[in-house]
Motif scaffolding. Sequence first.
Motif, mmCIF file in Angstrom:
data_model
loop_
_atom_site.group_PDB
_atom_site.id
_atom_site.type_symbol
_atom_site.label_atom_id
_atom_site.label_comp_id
_atom_site.label_asym_id
_atom_site.label_seq_id
_atom_site.Cartn_x
_atom_site.Cartn_y
_atom_site.Cartn_z
ATOM 1 N N ASP A 214 -3.178 6.938 -6.437
ATOM 2 C CA ASP A 214 -3.082 6.140 -5.282
ATOM 3 C C ASP A 214 -4.170 4.972 -5.554
ATOM 4 N N CYS A 215 -3.987 4.140 -4.412
ATOM 5 C CA CYS A 215 -5.012 2.871 -4.549
ATOM 6 C C CYS A 215 -5.626 2.743 -3.153
ATOM 7 N N ILE A 216 -7.000 3.306 -3.137
ATOM 8 C CA ILE A 216 -7.480 3.603 -1.799
ATOM 9 C C ILE A 216 -8.611 2.718 -1.983
ATOM 10 N N CYS A 217 -8.643 1.409 -1.468
ATOM 11 C CA CYS A 217 -9.658 0.416 -1.333
ATOM 12 C C CYS A 217 -10.952 0.833 -0.659
ATOM 13 N N LYS A 218 -12.042 0.512 -1.111
ATOM 14 C CA LYS A 218 -13.436 0.748 -0.501
ATOM 15 C C LYS A 218 -13.661 -0.455 0.629
ATOM 16 N N PRO A 219 -14.475 -0.215 1.701
ATOM 17 C CA PRO A 219 -14.473 -1.472 2.458
ATOM 18 C C PRO A 219 -15.372 -2.404 2.112
ATOM 19 N N GLU A 220 -16.204 -2.017 1.134
ATOM 20 C CA GLU A 220 -17.371 -2.946 0.434
ATOM 21 C C GLU A 220 -16.879 -3.611 -0.407
ATOM 22 N N ASP A 221 -15.604 -3.371 -1.131
ATOM 23 C CA ASP A 221 -14.857 -3.958 -2.131
ATOM 24 C C ASP A 221 -14.669 -5.578 -1.765
ATOM 25 N N THR A 222 -15.083 -6.324 -2.803
ATOM 26 C CA THR A 222 -14.947 -7.613 -2.639
ATOM 27 C C THR A 222 -13.497 -8.010 -3.175
ATOM 28 N N LEU A 223 -13.077 -7.348 -4.198
ATOM 29 C CA LEU A 223 -11.830 -7.618 -4.873
ATOM 30 C C LEU A 223 -11.365 -6.095 -5.070
ATOM 31 N N CYS A 224 -10.568 -5.758 -4.532
ATOM 32 C CA CYS A 224 -10.009 -4.430 -4.780
ATOM 33 C C CYS A 224 -8.874 -4.229 -5.949
ATOM 34 N N LYS A 225 -9.015 -3.535 -6.999
ATOM 35 C CA LYS A 225 -8.196 -3.657 -8.330
ATOM 36 C C LYS A 225 -7.522 -2.327 -8.244
ATOM 37 N N CYS A 226 -5.955 -2.629 -8.732
ATOM 38 C CA CYS A 226 -5.153 -1.444 -8.783
ATOM 39 C C CYS A 226 -4.133 -1.684 -9.727
ATOM 40 N N THR A 227 -3.617 -0.693 -10.416
ATOM 41 C CA THR A 227 -2.827 -0.899 -11.470
ATOM 42 C C THR A 227 -1.379 -0.293 -11.109
ATOM 43 N N PHE A 228 -0.245 -0.725 -11.118
ATOM 44 C CA PHE A 228 1.252 -0.092 -11.058
ATOM 45 C C PHE A 228 1.794 0.059 -12.400
ATOM 46 N N VAL A 229 1.703 1.231 -12.906
ATOM 47 C CA VAL A 229 2.656 1.473 -14.174
ATOM 48 C C VAL A 229 4.184 1.984 -13.709
ATOM 49 N N VAL A 230 5.315 0.972 -13.880
ATOM 50 C CA VAL A 230 6.532 1.167 -13.487
ATOM 51 C C VAL A 230 7.238 1.954 -14.837
ATOM 52 N N GLU A 231 7.918 3.023 -14.533
ATOM 53 C CA GLU A 231 8.348 3.715 -15.329
ATOM 54 C C GLU A 231 9.550 4.451 -15.093
ATOM 55 N N HIS A 232 10.448 4.926 -15.920
ATOM 56 C CA HIS A 232 11.494 5.706 -15.463
ATOM 57 C C HIS A 232 11.174 7.397 -15.712
ATOM 58 N N ARG A 233 11.602 8.189 -15.008
ATOM 59 C CA ARG A 233 11.229 9.530 -14.810
ATOM 60 C C ARG A 233 12.632 10.221 -14.766
ATOM 61 N N LEU A 234 12.594 11.586 -14.817
ATOM 62 C CA LEU A 234 13.770 12.296 -14.505
ATOM 63 C C LEU A 234 13.319 13.205 -13.332
ATOM 64 N N SER A 235 14.288 13.612 -12.338
ATOM 65 C CA SER A 235 13.967 14.658 -11.359
ATOM 66 C C SER A 235 13.952 16.104 -11.736
ATOM 67 N N MET A 236 13.211 16.637 -10.995
ATOM 68 C CA MET A 236 13.287 18.299 -11.369
ATOM 69 C C MET A 236 13.073 18.669 -12.889
ATOM 70 N N VAL A 237 11.877 18.127 -13.295
ATOM 71 C CA VAL A 237 11.484 18.237 -14.368
ATOM 72 C C VAL A 237 9.818 18.187 -14.554
ATOM 73 N N LEU A 238 9.318 19.004 -15.296
ATOM 74 C CA LEU A 238 7.829 19.249 -15.376
ATOM 75 C C LEU A 238 7.680 18.131 -16.704
ATOM 76 N N HIS A 239 7.269 16.985 -16.371
ATOM 77 C CA HIS A 239 7.221 15.698 -17.181
ATOM 78 C C HIS A 239 6.553 16.207 -18.337
ATOM 79 N N GLU A 240 5.277 16.588 -18.397
ATOM 80 C CA GLU A 240 4.319 16.873 -19.574
ATOM 81 C C GLU A 240 4.875 18.082 -20.401
#
Length: 716
Positions: free
Chosen positions: A44-70
């Motif tokens: 998750d992307c939880i910004c701190k109140p003192e952050d002048t610039l809050c930075k986050c990364t979204f890695v968009v990917e395909h996954r399969l449901s009902m699978v333990l991925h690793e």
Amino acid sequence: MARLLDLCIRQCTTPLLCLLFVCFVNAQQTDDRPKVQPYANAADCICKPEDTLCKCTFVVEHRLSMVLHEERELVRAVNGYLVKNVDDNKRLTKNESERVITTDGVGSRLVIAINGKFPGPRVDVFENQEIEITVVNTFHTDSVTVHFHGIHQKDTPWMDGVAFITQCPILPGQSFVYRFKAYPPGTSFYHAHIGDQRSMGLYGPFIVRKRDVNGGPGEIIVALQDWNHNMDAETAYMRMITEQYDFGTNPPQIVNTTVSVDNGNFSRFEFKSGLINGKGRYWKSATEHNSAPLEIFKVTTGRSYRFRVIGAMTLYPMRVYIEGIPLSLRSSDCFNIEDNDIGSIQSIIVHPGERYDFLATFTDNIRKQYLLIAETIETRASHGKYHAAEAIIFVDNAPGSVNLAPPNNKDKTCLVESKCKTFNCPYGYTGTNTNNCLNFNDVKNTDPYGDPSKVQGNKVDNEYFFKFAFPGFPGNTPGSVNAREFIPPTSPLLTQPNGLTTRCNEEKCREKGVCGCTYIQEIPGNKLIQMTFMNIGNGSGWSHPVHLHGHSFFVMKMGFGTYNAVTGQLIDESTDIKCTDKYGFCSQMEWADSTWNGGNIPGQNPKPPTKDTIVVPTGGYVVIRFISDNPGMWFLHCHIDLHNTNGMGMVVNVNPGNHPKPPTGFPTCGSFFNNGKPQPDVDSECRTIVGDGNGSLANGSFVFSLLVALICAMRV
């Protein structure tokens, strides 16, 4: 903070103390967020109140449901929990279960995840905080964009995330950095804005908090989704425009579409299951389900909780309620509203794109659990099953254990003498004598950020009518606005307007009745604008939740047709609007009573609520107003993905010629015809209104505070 700085400048008698005080205030900002469920993790992307610039990364990917991925292991659902596929006794641990994307537990299908989560991670940021989100597209074949639904993007229209309107799509392997200020405060969300990828999971909550509010009740985020475990996004669209089948029969049978109580239609997107925060169970019949795990929330008796409900559905509106618990409505689409003496309500109908906050208090010390239910507003008779999303709410200080696979019983009894109140009906009556329908005519604006005084009265600067429907001749009834099926341009309108080759020819459109083109309405800047969204005449029959980008608007009036008070069915459409085009498609229209022209509309809400998404009832209309103070190219469209893809959208060009200048190096794109001509350049006529387009002014807020103190010191 601004008040403290102002006091420092006006009463600066001890400069050194002032300087130290400003440094101290900046350093001592505390994070007083309430406890939020689902609980945040590293994704998750939880910004701190003192952050002048809050930075986050979204890695968009395909996954399969009902699978333990690793581990690459398939799992199954048993009695409300997950087990290894090979052994019912090998129940997954809490950590393992949290890593499985379950959806409704049927099969193992392709989904879209962000940072491994479905739905995507929570973004939690503070009002006017600058945030930077880097979207990384790891797909092999699909492009993406991300729209931050409800965020105004003031001075950053090129960060609105609409493919070919404000940016080029992010191609496979590419990254795109969104940077903007988070406003307005409240419950918003982000989602895909290319094709129908939201239906596969490309969405997530985006919460903007006011800085001057400490603590508050515990919060519970409820993201709603209608789910079809047989179809990906492209298949869903093709089924809608052709036909849908039940392939479990031999030969395959057509799956009939369903209706709401007013006999309003729903398009071809068969509801299989409802999901809350990506979890749900498949009801094979009205009484039998597959025991897939549900989302679980924890509450304590005697405490109030703020539920933040997000309508991320593809098609179906859902009626949200908690068994036996009255709901206290607080806000919609980020802005506070209050009922007009209607008291607590039993349920809220949430349409795709809408968000609602309500308070609920649990007082029973004996009852161990409740169901939060979001049932579609389809009539049960039209599908014969149980179409709902569900979540378990368990009381941690009540005796007993939690049933992870509870029945779908409802213990709230609605009586003639004690009618249940349902808010946000897209029709006039519920079809029973034990329920009352309420809408935005019945609530008032109580939000300090949404002052309605600037839009009130009987005169506006500019007035527009837009019909959202499926008008046309037999065999040609695409989704459209004013009978113009939206054709996306091949390069972004905002930054490469010279590349547009599909602009509407109004004369030809009127002659043909229905046309396909890039429909754009230019609107002057800083004017009081009135728009009437309507859904009458040829091609009506479906309700449409309409969303305007770049602005919040005031709901001045909702107009409905005439209904049978017993059955709830629509009898006649509203007669307040007259269609004037020769085919009756309502591509041109006017008020039936000419004295209503120019804003002189009777029955206006004296304290109109503020929204960015509003349902336009079939056979009716909605009048909205706003100040056109945010220059840019803003998409206006039906928020049912399938309708939008089918052409039910348009562009509102606010303050043409005065759009902010995009950042240096902003991507360009377009078709290649091998004719020796270059791609259209970024619009050289765009000019900067505020800052340099890169948000660099916001990055210096702390330095600015120090400079103010130093200036204060120099004045002594």
